[in-house]
Every structure is written in structure tokens, then in C-alpha cells.
Design an enzyme around this catalytic site. Sequence first.
Site, PDB file in Angstrom:
ATOM      1  N   HIS A  66       0.838  -1.191   0.000  1.00 50.25           N
ATOM      2  CA  HIS A  66       0.000   0.000   0.000  1.00 50.25           C
ATOM      3  C   HIS A  66       0.878   1.247   0.000  1.00 50.25           C
ATOM      4  O   HIS A  66       2.089   1.186   0.219  1.00 50.25           O
ATOM      5  CB  HIS A  66      -1.008   0.012   1.164  1.00 50.25           C
ATOM      6  CG  HIS A  66      -0.444   0.169   2.531  1.00 50.25           C
ATOM      7  ND1 HIS A  66      -1.225   0.333   3.649  1.00 50.25           N
ATOM      8  CD2 HIS A  66       0.843   0.181   2.990  1.00 50.25           C
ATOM      9  CE1 HIS A  66      -0.455   0.453   4.718  1.00 50.25           C
ATOM     10  NE2 HIS A  66       0.795   0.362   4.356  1.00 50.25           N
TER      11      HIS A  66
ATOM     12  N   CYS B 190       6.046   6.250   4.153  1.00 50.61           N
ATOM     13  CA  CYS B 190       4.847   5.473   3.777  1.00 50.61           C
ATOM     14  C   CYS B 190       4.142   6.089   2.571  1.00 50.61           C
ATOM     15  O   CYS B 190       3.265   5.458   1.978  1.00 50.61           O
ATOM     16  CB  CYS B 190       3.876   5.385   4.946  1.00 50.61           C
ATOM     17  SG  CYS B 190       4.508   4.401   6.306  1.00 50.61           S
TER      18      CYS B 190
ATOM     19  N   HIS C  76       4.949   0.182  -0.352  1.00 51.57           N
ATOM     20  CA  HIS C  76       5.741  -0.760   0.453  1.00 51.57           C
ATOM     21  C   HIS C  76       4.791  -1.851   0.911  1.00 51.57           C
ATOM     22  O   HIS C  76       3.570  -1.700   0.816  1.00 51.57           O
ATOM     23  CB  HIS C  76       6.368  -0.031   1.653  1.00 51.57           C
ATOM     24  CG  HIS C  76       5.340   0.526   2.583  1.00 51.57           C
ATOM     25  ND1 HIS C  76       4.715   1.730   2.353  1.00 51.57           N
ATOM     26  CD2 HIS C  76       4.770   0.021   3.695  1.00 51.57           C
ATOM     27  CE1 HIS C  76       3.826   1.952   3.297  1.00 51.57           C
ATOM     28  NE2 HIS C  76       3.827   0.920   4.128  1.00 51.57           N
TER      29      HIS C  76
ATOM     30  N   HIS D 279       3.482  -5.269   3.558  1.00 43.21           N
ATOM     31  CA  HIS D 279       3.397  -5.836   4.905  1.00 43.21           C
ATOM     32  C   HIS D 279       2.892  -7.269   4.804  1.00 43.21           C
ATOM     33  O   HIS D 279       2.117  -7.592   3.894  1.00 43.21           O
ATOM     34  CB  HIS D 279       2.387  -5.073   5.770  1.00 43.21           C
ATOM     35  CG  HIS D 279       2.726  -3.652   6.011  1.00 43.21           C
ATOM     36  ND1 HIS D 279       3.679  -3.252   6.926  1.00 43.21           N
ATOM     37  CD2 HIS D 279       2.246  -2.506   5.459  1.00 43.21           C
ATOM     38  CE1 HIS D 279       3.744  -1.935   6.937  1.00 43.21           C
ATOM     39  NE2 HIS D 279       2.899  -1.444   6.047  1.00 43.21           N
TER      40      HIS D 279
ATOM     41  N   ASP E 241      -5.086 -10.525  -0.771  1.00 43.38           N
ATOM     42  CA  ASP E 241      -3.769 -11.166  -0.666  1.00 43.38           C
ATOM     43  C   ASP E 241      -2.970 -10.978  -1.956  1.00 43.38           C
ATOM     44  O   ASP E 241      -3.500 -11.170  -3.054  1.00 43.38           O
ATOM     45  CB  ASP E 241      -3.957 -12.663  -0.369  1.00 43.38           C
ATOM     46  CG  ASP E 241      -2.650 -13.351  -0.027  1.00 43.38           C
ATOM     47  OD1 ASP E 241      -1.773 -12.710   0.591  1.00 43.38           O
ATOM     48  OD2 ASP E 241      -2.512 -14.539  -0.375  1.00 43.38           O
ATOM     49  N   HIS E 242      -1.715 -10.589  -1.811  1.00 49.56           N
ATOM     50  CA  HIS E 242      -0.822 -10.351  -2.946  1.00 49.56           C
ATOM     51  C   HIS E 242      -1.389  -9.303  -3.916  1.00 49.56           C
ATOM     52  O   HIS E 242      -1.372  -9.501  -5.140  1.00 49.56           O
ATOM     53  CB  HIS E 242      -0.464 -11.663  -3.663  1.00 49.56           C
ATOM     54  CG  HIS E 242       0.475 -12.509  -2.856  1.00 49.56           C
ATOM     55  ND1 HIS E 242       0.074 -13.171  -1.724  1.00 49.56           N
ATOM     56  CD2 HIS E 242       1.788 -12.772  -3.011  1.00 49.56           C
ATOM     57  CE1 HIS E 242       1.115 -13.816  -1.210  1.00 49.56           C
ATOM     58  NE2 HIS E 242       2.171 -13.584  -1.963  1.00 49.56           N
TER      59      HIS E 242
ATOM     60  N   GLU F  53      -0.291  -4.986  11.607  1.00 47.10           N
ATOM     61  CA  GLU F  53       0.429  -4.549  10.413  1.00 47.10           C
ATOM     62  C   GLU F  53       1.926  -4.842  10.548  1.00 47.10           C
ATOM     63  O   GLU F  53       2.567  -5.296   9.604  1.00 47.10           O
ATOM     64  CB  GLU F  53       0.201  -3.052  10.208  1.00 47.10           C
ATOM     65  CG  GLU F  53       0.803  -2.519   8.919  1.00 47.10           C
ATOM     66  CD  GLU F  53       0.636  -1.013   8.821  1.00 47.10           C
ATOM     67  OE1 GLU F  53       0.096  -0.562   7.815  1.00 47.10           O
ATOM     68  OE2 GLU F  53       1.028  -0.298   9.759  1.00 47.10           O
TER      69      GLU F  53
HETATM   70 NI    NI Z   1       2.421   0.493   5.608  1.00 45.79          NI
END
Ligand code: NI
Length: 137
Positions: free
Chosen positions: A14, A33, A39, A41, A79-80, A126
Site C-alpha cells: 500500500h 509510507c 511498500h 506488509h 492477498d498479494h 500490520e
Molecule cells: Ni504500511
Amino acid sequence: MIYIQRRENFSASHRLYNSSWTNEKNFDIFGKCSNKNGHGHNFQLIVTVKGNVNPETGFVMNLADLKSLIMSNIIDHVDHTNLNDDVEFLKGIIPSTENLAIAFWEILSPAINDHGAYLHCIRIIETENNSVEYFGK
Ligand code: NI
């Protein structure tokens, strides 16, 4: 009232960015961010459901059904992915962990009610140090 929990994991990227602000203001608020290419998570999603124990099953809700609901309604969609661009139900939302929790609640709460139980909490971890809990209001 008794509480049951199911955990699922998803990996996603995100970018925290408010398009009505300048890049400078985004960097002031969101720091790295807000970097252009995002980036990632490894998120953990923990869903807590409450209800009464069904005397015939001994369950609040079958955890296999809860897993299926979480997978088909949430994990299969996020996901992904890139949460800013790829997820229909997140369009137009800054995909902060807070906003993810609210969006997941809106989807899962009615689906869980259909199984005779109630959504109590959406928790999203997160990072090791950062997590969010949402109780629906
Ligand atoms: Ni983040």
C-alpha cells in the site's frame, strides 16, 4: 455470550497518500509510507465473533464456516495485491490499517449475522509493533 477468534494472514502493498495534498504535505504526514511505489506488509487479520453456544453443536459458529467467510470475502480479494489499486471495495479509500479494519467490518458483519452470530472485533496487525482494533463504532 462467548467469543471465538480466527486468524488469517495476507501479504499486500500500500501507499499512504492523500491525492488532494501536495507531495510535500503527504511526506510531512505519512513520511516514507507515502513513497511513490508503496511498500508491503505481512498482515495478520484476527476476527472475533460472539454469540451463544448452540446446544446442538457446542459452537457459537463453526470455525470452518468463519474461515470460509473470511477467505472468500476478504483474503481472496486482498492477498498479494496493491491495496490502493487492485481491490474493488477499497477504491477511493486511503488504505491505512484503520480503513482496512472498517472496510472488512462492513463486509464481514452481515455475513456472520447470516450464521446466527455477531462480529465483535476486527484486529489487524500490520507490524510487530503496530495494530488496529475496530468494534464497529
Ligand atoms: Ni504500511
